[in-house]
Motif scaffolding. Structure first.
Motif, PDB file in Angstrom:
ATOM      1  N   GLU A  45       0.817  -1.197   0.000  1.00  0.00           N
ATOM      2  CA  GLU A  45       0.000   0.000   0.000  1.00  0.00           C
ATOM      3  C   GLU A  45       0.857   1.255   0.000  1.00  0.00           C
ATOM      4  OE1 GLU A  45      -3.381   2.307  -0.140  1.00  0.00           O
ATOM      5  OE2 GLU A  45      -3.232   0.114  -0.332  1.00  0.00           O
ATOM      6  N   ALA A  46       1.990   1.177   0.700  1.00  0.00           N
ATOM      7  CA  ALA A  46       2.868   2.339   0.812  1.00  0.00           C
ATOM      8  C   ALA A  46       3.795   2.498  -0.380  1.00  0.00           C
ATOM      9  CB  ALA A  46       3.686   2.246   2.097  1.00  0.00           C
ATOM     10  N   ALA A 105      -1.901 -20.767  -7.950  1.00  0.00           N
ATOM     11  CA  ALA A 105      -1.034 -20.265  -6.878  1.00  0.00           C
ATOM     12  C   ALA A 105      -0.449 -18.905  -7.250  1.00  0.00           C
ATOM     13  CB  ALA A 105       0.080 -21.262  -6.602  1.00  0.00           C
ATOM     14  N   VAL A 106      -0.049 -18.745  -8.501  1.00  0.00           N
ATOM     15  CA  VAL A 106       0.454 -17.464  -9.001  1.00  0.00           C
ATOM     16  C   VAL A 106      -0.374 -17.102 -10.230  1.00  0.00           C
ATOM     17  CG1 VAL A 106       2.405 -16.208  -9.972  1.00  0.00           C
ATOM     18  CG2 VAL A 106       2.790 -17.888  -8.151  1.00  0.00           C
ATOM     19  N   LEU A 107      -0.980 -15.925 -10.210  1.00  0.00           N
ATOM     20  CA  LEU A 107      -1.818 -15.481 -11.316  1.00  0.00           C
ATOM     21  C   LEU A 107      -1.245 -14.192 -11.887  1.00  0.00           C
ATOM     22  CD1 LEU A 107      -4.374 -15.555 -13.076  1.00  0.00           C
ATOM     23  CD2 LEU A 107      -5.584 -14.395 -11.224  1.00  0.00           C
ATOM     24  N   VAL A 108      -0.894 -14.209 -13.172  1.00  0.00           N
ATOM     25  CA  VAL A 108      -0.370 -13.025 -13.852  1.00  0.00           C
ATOM     26  C   VAL A 108      -1.437 -12.577 -14.843  1.00  0.00           C
ATOM     27  CG1 VAL A 108       1.521 -12.059 -15.203  1.00  0.00           C
ATOM     28  CG2 VAL A 108       1.968 -13.940 -13.608  1.00  0.00           C
ATOM     29  N   GLU A 109      -1.980 -11.375 -14.626  1.00  0.00           N
ATOM     30  CA  GLU A 109      -3.122 -10.928 -15.419  1.00  0.00           C
ATOM     31  C   GLU A 109      -2.815  -9.778 -16.362  1.00  0.00           C
ATOM     32  OE1 GLU A 109      -7.169 -11.869 -13.098  1.00  0.00           O
ATOM     33  OE2 GLU A 109      -6.003 -10.268 -12.156  1.00  0.00           O
ATOM     34  N   ASP A 159      -6.366 -19.848   1.677  1.00  0.00           N
ATOM     35  CA  ASP A 159      -7.165 -20.110   0.487  1.00  0.00           C
ATOM     36  C   ASP A 159      -6.973 -18.957  -0.500  1.00  0.00           C
ATOM     37  OD1 ASP A 159      -8.626 -17.982   1.494  1.00  0.00           O
ATOM     38  OD2 ASP A 159     -10.296 -19.206   2.180  1.00  0.00           O
ATOM     39  N   GLY A 160      -7.626 -19.047  -1.649  1.00  0.00           N
ATOM     40  CA  GLY A 160      -7.506 -18.010  -2.661  1.00  0.00           C
ATOM     41  C   GLY A 160      -6.183 -18.066  -3.400  1.00  0.00           C
ATOM     42  N   VAL A 161      -5.907 -17.001  -4.159  1.00  0.00           N
ATOM     43  CA  VAL A 161      -4.680 -16.901  -4.944  1.00  0.00           C
ATOM     44  C   VAL A 161      -3.591 -16.280  -4.073  1.00  0.00           C
ATOM     45  CG1 VAL A 161      -3.619 -15.950  -7.017  1.00  0.00           C
ATOM     46  CG2 VAL A 161      -6.038 -16.608  -7.050  1.00  0.00           C
ATOM     47  N   PRO A 162      -2.509 -16.976  -3.817  1.00  0.00           N
ATOM     48  CA  PRO A 162      -1.458 -16.390  -2.974  1.00  0.00           C
ATOM     49  C   PRO A 162      -0.827 -15.142  -3.593  1.00  0.00           C
ATOM     50  CG  PRO A 162      -1.221 -18.768  -3.076  1.00  0.00           C
ATOM     51  CD  PRO A 162      -2.254 -18.401  -4.092  1.00  0.00           C
ATOM     52  N   LEU A 163      -0.548 -15.162  -4.905  1.00  0.00           N
ATOM     53  CA  LEU A 163       0.150 -14.045  -5.532  1.00  0.00           C
ATOM     54  C   LEU A 163      -0.505 -13.704  -6.856  1.00  0.00           C
ATOM     55  CD1 LEU A 163       2.520 -12.027  -5.726  1.00  0.00           C
ATOM     56  CD2 LEU A 163       3.883 -13.879  -6.734  1.00  0.00           C
ATOM     57  N   THR A 164      -1.020 -12.471  -6.977  1.00  0.00           N
ATOM     58  CA  THR A 164      -1.602 -11.973  -8.216  1.00  0.00           C
ATOM     59  C   THR A 164      -0.783 -10.789  -8.708  1.00  0.00           C
ATOM     60  OG1 THR A 164      -3.827 -12.638  -7.536  1.00  0.00           O
ATOM     61  CG2 THR A 164      -3.680 -11.027  -9.309  1.00  0.00           C
ATOM     62  N   VAL A 165      -0.412 -10.802  -9.973  1.00  0.00           N
ATOM     63  CA  VAL A 165       0.407  -9.736 -10.547  1.00  0.00           C
ATOM     64  C   VAL A 165      -0.382  -9.062 -11.658  1.00  0.00           C
ATOM     65  CG1 VAL A 165       2.602  -9.145 -11.633  1.00  0.00           C
ATOM     66  CG2 VAL A 165       2.490 -11.062 -10.025  1.00  0.00           C
ATOM     67  N   ARG A 214       0.829 -15.249   5.651  1.00  0.00           N
ATOM     68  CA  ARG A 214      -0.488 -15.806   5.320  1.00  0.00           C
ATOM     69  C   ARG A 214      -1.346 -14.727   4.657  1.00  0.00           C
ATOM     70  NH1 ARG A 214       0.449 -21.208   5.854  1.00  0.00           N
ATOM     71  NH2 ARG A 214       1.391 -21.677   7.891  1.00  0.00           N
ATOM     72  N   GLU A 215      -0.836 -14.146   3.626  1.00  0.00           N
ATOM     73  CA  GLU A 215      -1.524 -13.051   2.959  1.00  0.00           C
ATOM     74  C   GLU A 215      -1.720 -13.368   1.479  1.00  0.00           C
ATOM     75  OE1 GLU A 215      -0.174  -9.006   4.009  1.00  0.00           O
ATOM     76  OE2 GLU A 215       1.485 -10.031   5.042  1.00  0.00           O
ATOM     77  N   ASN A 216      -2.790 -12.860   0.921  1.00  0.00           N
ATOM     78  CA  ASN A 216      -3.030 -12.928  -0.515  1.00  0.00           C
ATOM     79  C   ASN A 216      -2.530 -11.629  -1.133  1.00  0.00           C
ATOM     80  OD1 ASN A 216      -5.543 -14.364   0.954  1.00  0.00           O
ATOM     81  ND2 ASN A 216      -5.013 -15.478  -0.911  1.00  0.00           N
ATOM     82  N   LEU A 217      -1.432 -11.730  -1.850  1.00  0.00           N
ATOM     83  CA  LEU A 217      -0.777 -10.534  -2.371  1.00  0.00           C
ATOM     84  C   LEU A 217      -1.317 -10.175  -3.748  1.00  0.00           C
ATOM     85  CD1 LEU A 217       2.946 -11.256  -1.439  1.00  0.00           C
ATOM     86  CD2 LEU A 217       1.123 -10.274  -0.034  1.00  0.00           C
ATOM     87  N   VAL A 218      -1.493  -8.881  -3.969  1.00  0.00           N
ATOM     88  CA  VAL A 218      -1.893  -8.368  -5.278  1.00  0.00           C
ATOM     89  C   VAL A 218      -0.936  -7.240  -5.638  1.00  0.00           C
ATOM     90  CG1 VAL A 218      -3.707  -7.338  -6.678  1.00  0.00           C
ATOM     91  CG2 VAL A 218      -4.309  -8.968  -4.870  1.00  0.00           C
ATOM     92  N   LEU A 219      -0.129  -7.421  -6.679  1.00  0.00           N
ATOM     93  CA  LEU A 219       0.819  -6.408  -7.126  1.00  0.00           C
ATOM     94  C   LEU A 219       0.189  -5.621  -8.262  1.00  0.00           C
ATOM     95  CD1 LEU A 219       2.634  -8.396  -5.513  1.00  0.00           C
ATOM     96  CD2 LEU A 219       4.458  -7.895  -7.153  1.00  0.00           C
ATOM     97  N   GLN A 220      -0.114  -4.346  -7.978  1.00  0.00           N
ATOM     98  CA  GLN A 220      -0.754  -3.491  -8.973  1.00  0.00           C
ATOM     99  C   GLN A 220       0.129  -2.323  -9.385  1.00  0.00           C
ATOM    100  OE1 GLN A 220      -5.219  -3.499  -8.763  1.00  0.00           O
ATOM    101  NE2 GLN A 220      -4.798  -3.415  -6.559  1.00  0.00           N
ATOM    102  N   ARG A 221       1.367  -2.319  -8.885  1.00  0.00           N
ATOM    103  CA  ARG A 221       2.323  -1.272  -9.269  1.00  0.00           C
ATOM    104  C   ARG A 221       3.619  -1.935  -9.724  1.00  0.00           C
ATOM    105  NH1 ARG A 221       0.313   0.667  -4.233  1.00  0.00           N
ATOM    106  NH2 ARG A 221      -1.182   2.391  -4.505  1.00  0.00           N
TER     107      ARG A 221
END
Length: 811
Positions: free
Chosen positions: A31-32, A100-104, A74-80, A47-54
């Motif tokens: 976030e920062a 496990a890793v989703l690149v969108e 649960d869910g997607v551990p890493l989304t890029v 134990r976090e579901n990460l979303v990289l949007q930057r």
């Protein structure tokens, strides 16, 4: 909740000004962070579901690989979703419905990431994403290793799929990744899989092995290009192509395959260059169906571990071998079925235990500048309609150089047959063939041995040092009056006895004058010119429905099919008689659906059904026109309707038989033109309901789907007839019929051996039912020939009896 902290190095507006901060969670750090910032993650489990949007860099600490675990419950551990950099992380997933890793989106880079998961996919790339993935590993025993979907791309360098519960790498929906120096192994599905129109896969320097399935599977109009790749140790075929697939293999190695090394069908196209195929249990190259084609250049196929031909071409397919080597195999090249063709140029066929080249059932083979060495039979043209050309070829060290039987008619020109043990050329059972400028030397038997009144042509041929004589023509007996004798012109031999000409009425034999020398003169036979062959076979008189039904009843098995056809025939016949009597007749829809596996007689029954309807006056001609998707569907709007109309017109007065009709309505149809063919067909069936009978055919499950999604088609058909697979007894009867037709007999115990063989024979997708029975018979004949060839004076029983020991092994 996190164990450890995340240090964020923030980039300033000036290159020399930086600031850092520490955060208790990855979510807070993300976030920062802003574009260009570096997030260094302390060792621990997050134990976090990460979303990289930057466009940030997310990495573990240097020198401590695997110390950072991203492992949500649960869910997607890493989304890029941005052009970020992810490095030195260990990702764990547990959600069977998510990757496990989703690149969108974006062009991110993943380096040294290890994915250990039980997810739908280890790494999934979709949409507009174009990642670069380097030195990453995926261990996913529950799902796909790497999935690239929906138009996505990307480059995968030095990556490894350690395990996968499904495909190792799956490409579909128009995706197009590139794999470089990757390893894919221990998968429970295909190693590499690409399916769907516009899907493309490129692999360079990769290795695919320990696969429970096919090593590489390309289907449904997908394309792939493999360079310098290894495919080995699979449980199914090494490489599989199906339904308009296109594959190029360059400098690849395919080996240690228990089934077919390469199997392609349904209009697929394969190009092989400098590729080796070895240690395969069935065919090295297995090529099926009209429109299917393989082009092999500078390839080597060798060291078969089974009892099957190295190259198998059937059902109208085409194979081209240029500058190749095929050796240490049971049989080198089998071409069978009308429309099938093999073109072989500058190729070596050697160390062949049985037949180097076999051409049967109306197929064609063209061999130019080829070398056949150390084979039981060099080339065997087996039956009516089979032929082709051998030109400038050498045949060395065989039992028999060239065999022509049962009406086959090849052309053999400028060929040399050296040191055959039994005969250079053997023609029997009404075989034909033209031999021009050919030479046979050092034969242990005859040079040219022509029997049974075969109408073979020999021109400017030469024999030398043949133990039993240069030329032998058996008395054609009653056929002599019809001119069924060899035509021999300007042939010579070194034997002093000269040519023993076949008996023929009023044949002038002229001896050309030569002074005595090392090579004695050979009388040249002159016969009356051969009458020209008719342009077409005379039209056969129409058979009665009783005669046609008798042929139907004579078919092996198919009892339920016979009952269905008879019931339908009876309905039509009674309706016709009621009309003649001035009574109302029930409307009978004559269009049919045939379902069942290949080789169960669907085409044969369709042909007989057309004859029956013609004999009853329902159809004008009753002829059969067989088509498939490639004959009906064009490449652009409008062309499909034209093709479909043309096929319908050809069938007017008869039966239009559409094989694999479900291919007109693929599951991922999109903008497929197959729907245009269906719509056109439905309208034609309505407008010309009395002119053509339409039969659609295919696998049972696929045809059920086809009819369920096309109610307009389903409503046009009166009934579905299911063709069940043949049982061991039916397959035995087919072999017995084949044996009787070819003048063989089954020895005591052979029938029981065949029953057991057909009982334990694997019934996989490639099982051919009736074709399998025919292949089994041919394999028995080949093994019988290898056994009996060792006898000095074989008896009639030796020459005709097939024993259980002649059966091929079950792999």
């Amino acid at each position: 909740m996190a164990q450890g902290t995340v240090q964020v190095t923030h980039t300033g507006t000036s290159r020399w000004r930086r600031r850092t901060g520490e955060y208790a969670s990855l979510a807070a750090a993300l976030e920062a962070a802003a574009d260009g910032d570096v997030l260094t993650v302390a060792p621990g489990t997050y134990r976090e579901n990460l979303v990289l949007q930057r466009a940030v860099t997310l990495r573990g600490p240097e020198g401590s690989p695997g110390s950072v675990r991203i492992a949500p419950v649960d869910g997607v551990p890493l989304t890029v979703r941005a052009s970020a950099v992810v490095q030195d992380l260990h990702v764990e997933g547990q959600d069977a419905a998510a990757p496990a890793v989703l690149v969108e989106e974006g062009t991110p880079e993943l380096r040294d990431v290890r994915v250990v998961t039980r997810s739908a996919a280890g790494i999934e790339v979709r949409g507009s994403a174009r990642p670069t993935v380097r030195r990453c590993a995926v261990d996913n025993p529950a799902g796909i290793g790497i999935a690239v979907l929906d138009g996505a791309g990307g480059v995968f360098e030095e990556c490894e799929v350690v395990a996968a519960g499904q495909a190792g790498v799956a490409v579909r929906g128009g995706a197009h990744p590139r794999l470089e120096r990757c390893r894919v192994h221990h998968t429970s599905g295909s190693g590499l899989s690409a399916t769907g129109e516009n899907s493309a896969l490129e692999a360079v320097g990769c290795e695919i092995y320990e696969v429970r399935g096919s090593g590489v599977q390309i289907t449904g109009r997908a394309t792939a290009h493999l360079t310098d790749c290894d495919v080995h140790r699979t449980t199914a075929d090494g490489v599989t192509l199906d339904t308009d697939a296109v594959l190029t293999l360059a400098d690849c190695r395919i080996h240690d395959i228990p089934e077919n090394a390469v199997d392609l069908r349904s209009r697929s196209v394969l190009t092989l260059t400098r590729t080796t195929v070895r240690q395969f249990g069935r065919n090295g190259l297995s090529v099926w169906d009209p429109g299917t084609r393989v082009d092999a250049n500078q390839c080597e196929i060798f060291d078969s571990t089974g009892d099957y031909p190295a190259v198998w071409v059937s059902d109208g397919a085409t194979a081209v071998l240029d500058s190749c080597r095929v050796h240490d195999v049971p049989d080198a090249l089998f071409v069978l079925d009308r429309g099938s063709r093999a073109d072989v140029v500058d190729t070596d066929l050697s160390q062949v235990r049985n037949t180097a080249v076999s051409v049967s059932d109306g197929a064609t083979a063209q061999l130019d500048d080829c070398r056949i060495r150390d084979a039981a039979t060099g080339a065997w043209f087996r039956d009516h309609g089979s032929g082709g050309t051998l030109s400038n070829c050498t045949v060395d060290g065989t039992q028999t150089g060239v065999i022509v039987t049962k009406g086959a008619d090849p052309t053999v020109e400028r060929c040399t047959i050296d040191s055959p043990a039994e005969a250079g050329v053997y023609v029997s059972a009404g075989g034909r063939g033209s031999f021009l400028n050919c030479r046979v030397t050092g034969s242990g038997g005859y040079g040219f041995h022509v029997i049974d009144g075969s109408r073979t042509t020999l021109r400017k041929c030469r024999t030398e040092r043949c133990a039993r004589g240069g030329y032998e023509f058996a008395d054609s007996g009653a056929d002599a009056a019809s001119g069924a004798n060899p035509l021999v012109e300007d042939c010579t031999s070194d034997e002093s006895a000269g040519l023993r000409a076949p008996a023929a009425p009023e044949t002038a034999v002229q001896t050309t004058g030569h002074s005595p020398g090392l090579l004695g003169a050979l009388p040249g036979q002159r016969t009356e010119p051969e009458p020209p062959r008719p342009a077409a076979e005379p039209e056969q008189p129409a058979r009665s429905s009783k005669d046609v039904l008798g042929e139907l009843d004579a078919l092996v098995g198919l009892e339920s099919v016979k009952r269905e056809v008879r019931a339908l025939t009876d309905m039509i016949e009674v309706g016709r008689r009621r009309q003649q009597a001035g009574l109302k007749a029930a409307s009978v829809k004559r269009h049919l659906v045939f379902t069942g596996s290949p080789g169960t007689g669907k085409t044969t029954v369709a042909r007989l059904y057309g004859e029956i309807l013609a004999s009853l006056g329902v159809l004008e001609k009753g002829h059969l026109v067989e088509v498939s998707r490639v004959d009906l569907v064009g490449e652009h709007i409008g062309s499909t309707a034209i093709r479909t109309q043309e096929a319908f017109e050809k069938a007017r007065g008869g039966v239009l038989f559409i094989d694999e009709a479900y291919a007109l309505s693929p599951e991922d149809a999109g903008r497929d033109f197959g729907k245009e063919a269906i719509d056109t067909l439905v309208k034609l069936m309505e407008d010309h309901r009395d002119a053509v009978v339409v039969i659609v055919a295919g696998y049972t499950a696929e045809m059920e789907r086809f009819l369920s999604v096309n109610p307009g088609v389903a409503s046009r058909f009166s009934r579905t007839i299911t063709f069940s697979d043949y049982g061991p007894e039916d397959l035995l009867r087919i072999v017995e019929q084949q044996a009787e037709e070819h003048e063989y007999r089954l020895a005591p115990g052979a029938a029981e051996g065949l029953r057991k063989y057909f009982t334990v024979l694997p019934k996989g997708p490639a099982f051919g039912n009736g074709r399998t029975a025919r292949q089994t018979f041919e394999a028995m004949v080949e093994r019988h020939a290898s056994r009996v060839a060792q006898f000095l004076e074989p008896s009639t029983d030796d020459l005709t009896l097939l024993y259980a020991e002649d059966l091929p092994e079950v792999l």
